[in-house]
Design a protein around this motif. Structure first.
Motif, short mmCIF file in Angstrom:
data_model
loop_
_atom_site.label_atom_id
_atom_site.label_comp_id
_atom_site.label_asym_id
_atom_site.label_seq_id
_atom_site.Cartn_x
_atom_site.Cartn_y
_atom_site.Cartn_z
N ILE A 41 0.91 -1.25 -0.02
CA ILE A 41 0.17 0.00 -0.22
C ILE A 41 0.82 1.06 -0.07
O ILE A 41 1.77 1.38 0.93
N ILE A 42 0.63 2.20 -1.03
CA ILE A 42 1.53 3.19 -1.10
C ILE A 42 0.93 4.61 -0.91
O ILE A 42 -0.31 4.86 -1.33
N ILE A 43 1.41 5.41 0.16
CA ILE A 43 1.14 6.78 0.45
C ILE A 43 1.95 7.83 -0.14
O ILE A 43 2.98 7.59 0.37
N GLY A 44 1.49 8.63 -0.94
CA GLY A 44 2.60 9.40 -1.49
C GLY A 44 2.05 10.98 -0.87
O GLY A 44 0.79 11.48 -0.73
N VAL A 45 3.10 11.73 -0.33
CA VAL A 45 2.84 13.00 0.38
C VAL A 45 3.53 14.22 -0.46
O VAL A 45 4.64 14.06 -0.67
N THR A 46 2.73 15.19 -0.95
CA THR A 46 3.12 16.33 -1.54
C THR A 46 2.67 17.63 -0.50
O THR A 46 1.67 17.49 0.02
N VAL A 106 9.81 -4.41 -0.16
CA VAL A 106 9.04 -5.71 -0.71
C VAL A 106 9.59 -6.67 0.04
O VAL A 106 8.99 -7.57 0.93
N LYS A 107 11.04 -6.96 -0.28
CA LYS A 107 11.73 -8.22 0.13
C LYS A 107 12.03 -7.95 1.74
O LYS A 107 11.96 -9.35 2.23
N ALA A 108 11.82 -6.78 2.15
CA ALA A 108 11.82 -6.95 3.80
C ALA A 108 10.61 -7.10 4.64
O ALA A 108 10.73 -7.23 5.71
N GLY A 109 9.71 -7.35 3.77
CA GLY A 109 8.36 -7.87 4.16
C GLY A 109 7.40 -6.74 4.51
O GLY A 109 6.45 -6.73 5.26
N CYS A 110 7.64 -5.37 3.81
CA CYS A 110 6.88 -4.09 4.19
C CYS A 110 5.64 -4.40 3.40
O CYS A 110 5.47 -4.75 2.48
N GLN A 111 4.47 -3.85 4.43
CA GLN A 111 3.09 -3.68 3.73
C GLN A 111 2.78 -2.56 3.31
O GLN A 111 1.65 -2.37 2.24
N TYR A 112 3.34 -1.66 3.94
CA TYR A 112 3.01 -0.20 3.36
C TYR A 112 4.50 0.55 3.07
O TYR A 112 5.49 0.20 3.42
N ALA A 113 4.33 1.34 2.38
CA ALA A 113 5.42 2.52 1.95
C ALA A 113 4.85 3.75 1.90
O ALA A 113 3.80 4.26 1.45
N VAL A 114 5.54 4.83 2.36
CA VAL A 114 5.16 6.14 2.31
C VAL A 114 6.18 6.79 1.67
O VAL A 114 7.73 6.55 1.91
N VAL A 115 5.78 7.83 0.50
CA VAL A 115 6.85 8.19 -0.32
C VAL A 115 6.75 9.74 -0.47
O VAL A 115 5.56 10.18 -0.82
N GLU A 116 7.59 10.42 -0.02
CA GLU A 116 7.69 12.00 -0.18
C GLU A 116 7.77 12.41 -1.70
O GLU A 116 8.85 11.88 -2.47
N THR A 117 6.75 12.89 -2.18
CA THR A 117 6.45 12.94 -3.73
C THR A 117 6.68 14.63 -4.04
O THR A 117 5.73 15.15 -3.96
N SER A 118 7.69 14.92 -4.59
CA SER A 118 8.06 16.30 -5.12
C SER A 118 7.32 16.71 -6.30
O SER A 118 7.25 15.96 -7.41
N ASP A 133 -2.04 4.27 -3.59
CA ASP A 133 -3.31 4.17 -2.97
C ASP A 133 -3.65 5.38 -2.15
O ASP A 133 -5.09 5.52 -2.37
N VAL A 134 -2.89 6.21 -1.65
CA VAL A 134 -3.44 7.44 -1.08
C VAL A 134 -2.37 8.48 -1.55
O VAL A 134 -1.23 8.56 -1.65
N ALA A 135 -3.23 9.89 -1.78
CA ALA A 135 -2.57 10.90 -2.50
C ALA A 135 -2.67 11.99 -1.29
O ALA A 135 -3.87 12.25 -0.95
N VAL A 136 -1.58 12.55 -0.81
CA VAL A 136 -1.59 13.38 0.36
C VAL A 136 -1.20 14.93 -0.09
O VAL A 136 -0.21 15.16 -0.69
N PHE A 137 -1.96 15.82 0.37
CA PHE A 137 -1.46 17.33 0.21
C PHE A 137 -1.43 17.93 1.37
O PHE A 137 -2.69 18.12 2.07
N THR A 138 -0.33 18.53 1.77
CA THR A 138 -0.09 19.23 3.07
C THR A 138 -0.58 20.66 2.97
O THR A 138 -1.10 21.12 3.97
N ASN A 139 0.19 21.48 1.95
CA ASN A 139 -0.16 22.89 1.92
C ASN A 139 0.38 23.20 0.56
O ASN A 139 1.49 22.33 0.04
N LEU A 140 0.22 24.69 0.18
CA LEU A 140 1.04 25.30 -0.82
C LEU A 140 1.23 26.53 -0.87
O LEU A 140 0.45 27.47 -0.64
N THR A 141 2.68 26.93 -0.81
CA THR A 141 3.21 28.33 -0.89
C THR A 141 4.38 28.52 -2.03
O THR A 141 4.61 27.41 -2.19
N PRO A 142 4.58 29.57 -2.49
CA PRO A 142 5.52 29.98 -3.45
C PRO A 142 6.92 29.20 -3.15
O PRO A 142 7.61 29.48 -2.30
#
Length: 447
Positions: A41-46, A106-118, A133-142
């Motif tokens: 399960i992949i969570i992307g955070v931008t 995956v090889k280490a047996g992780c069921q979840y991964a969280v990826v900082e996505t720039s 599976d999940v897309a996360v938006f924190t905030n937006l400034t210049p």
């Protein structure tokens, strides 16, 4: 030589050629490593601010709930039980490195991964082939405005994560069909844009208030915090009558915790374990990190590279007992947000008692020119050169100067580097660097 060739190609080749190049590399990386994101399960955070902290919070909540997790952020990389600082100086790893890392998870047996996505990673197709599976938006400034050719392009670049969310099939993993979910900060003025993208579920979170009440009509769930308390020990906050605690400083960390909680609720993590994990969150390296070597003044290291994070930093500093504030800072080169240099200078010039402007990551820019542009903002706020404003090219010497000025009860703040492991110089070269360790060394040499 390779660095110079790459820089030349960027200048002479049309943008569509470079985009095709990045796209093909992404396809090759996925083929080589066998699409590992399909097995977790992949969570992307931008977003602009708080991404690394939010990534780590989400991962800690998942881990505390009894699952194996991996994550990659600007600060750290974690593969199940192993974690280490990110030395790449990249928020989002390159295509081959990222796919290799996901395969290792995956090889280490992780069921979840969280990826900082720039935004730059999304521009260069580093997300291609990752089944989020999940897309996360924190905030937006210049930020990174020059690199994207304007704020709207920057905003749209981050939107690619949400556009990409539904391009992959839903996963059947761990006894559940995983619907695609977007998690959006609905206190942000750009929330409507990120909610406009299709998702099976839409979760919102907000601190104090919602930007537009109409946004709630789109949400399957809303976490709205209207009551909180800040202290030197961290923060307490309430969702209706439910109390939560975090041991991290600053109002902004409540926002990050709300975001992580929203993800945890979508993942259906155990509520009691989540609450306990929040109360026991570790200090995130280089994020509001206090350095204590027995000195009689306070030393604080924080990342804070741009105006919005500067403002958050100074709001938090108000909680810390202090006499004078001595601020060591600079601004980034490499074509990154030239306009913010004097703005940072004006902000520190207004709020700090002493400003020490120094080198940060000049890349191919003239570091002295950057320092002069930042210092110009300090001068506008009445700072006097060599009295309460110092321009010191060598960052180590700048920190020494700050420590020498500090007296009992003062606060030395160092921003722009956090826990980064290098200073980026001309022609692709780098100097090994850890701001926290440099501070400790200098403090231990003080008489």
């Amino acid at each position: 030589m390779m660095y110079k060739i790459k820089q030349l190609l960027k200048k002479i080749l049309p943008k569509w050629v470079m985009r095709l190049y990045h796209w093909k590399l992404a396809v090759l990386a996925n083929l080589l490593y066998g699409f590992p994101s399909d097995k977790m399960i992949i969570i992307g955070v931008t977003g602009t601010n708080g991404k690394s902290s939010t990534v780590e919070m989400i991962a800690r909540l998942i881990e505390a709930s009894g699952y194996k997790v991996g994550f990659t952020s600007t600060v750290k990389i974690k593969i199940a039980d192993k974690e280490f600082l990110n030395k790449s100086k990249m928020t989002m790893l390159g295509r081959f490195a990222l796919q290799k890392l996901l395969k290792q998870m995956v090889k280490a047996g992780c069921q979840y991964a969280v990826v900082e996505t720039s935004s730059q990673g999304l521009d260069q197709f580093r997300h291609l082939g990752i089944n989020y599976d999940v897309a996360v938006f924190t905030n937006l400034t210049p930020e990174h405005i020059e690199a994207h050719g304007g704020f709207e392009n920057y905003k749209k670049a981050k939107g690619r994560l949400f556009e990409h969310l539904n391009k992959k099939n839903r996963k059947d993993l761990f006894g559940r069909i995983w619907e695609k979910c977007s998690v959006v900060n609905v206190a942000d003025e750009h929330a409507a844009y990120y909610l406009s993208f299709k998702a099976d579920k839409k979760y919102g979170f907000a601190l104090d208030k919602i930007y537009d009440a109409a946004l709630t009509e789109q949400l399957n769930r809303l976490l709205l915090c209207e009551r909180y308390e800040l202290s030197l020990q961290g923060a307490k906050f309430w969702l209706k009558d439910e109390e939560y605690q975090i041991p991290l400083l600053g109002k902004f960390n409540i926002k990050n915790a709300l975001c992580a909680l929203a993800v945890a609720k979508y993942l259906q993590l155990d509520e009691l374990k989540v609450k306990k994990a929040l109360a026991e969150l570790p200090i995130i390296p280089g994020r509001m990190e206090l350095i204590n070597e027995g000195q009689n003044f306070t030393v604080l290291v924080d990342y804070a590279p741009e105006p919005a994070s500067f403002e958050q930093l100074y709001q938090t500093i108000k909680l810390l007992p202090h006499n004078k504030i001595i601020h060591v800072f600079g601004s980034c080169g490499g074509g990154r947000d030239v306009a913010r240099r004097p703005i940072l200078g004006r902000m520190a010039g207004e709020w700090a008692d002493y400003c020490i402007v120094t080198n940060e990551d000049p890349y191919d820019d003239d570091p002295q020119e950057i320092i002069d542009q930042v210092a110009a903002g300090c001068l506008e706020k009445g700072k006097m050169l060599n009295e309460n404003l110092f321009k010191i090219l060598n960052r180590r010497e700048a920190i020494k100067k700050a420590m020498s000025l500090a007296q009992a009860g003062d606060l030395v703040v160092m921003t722009g580097k956090g826990a980064e492991q290098a200073i980026m110089l001309a022609n692709g070269t780098r100097e090994d660097w850890d701001e926290r360790e440099e501070a400790r060394k200098i403090l231990n040499r003080l008489d």
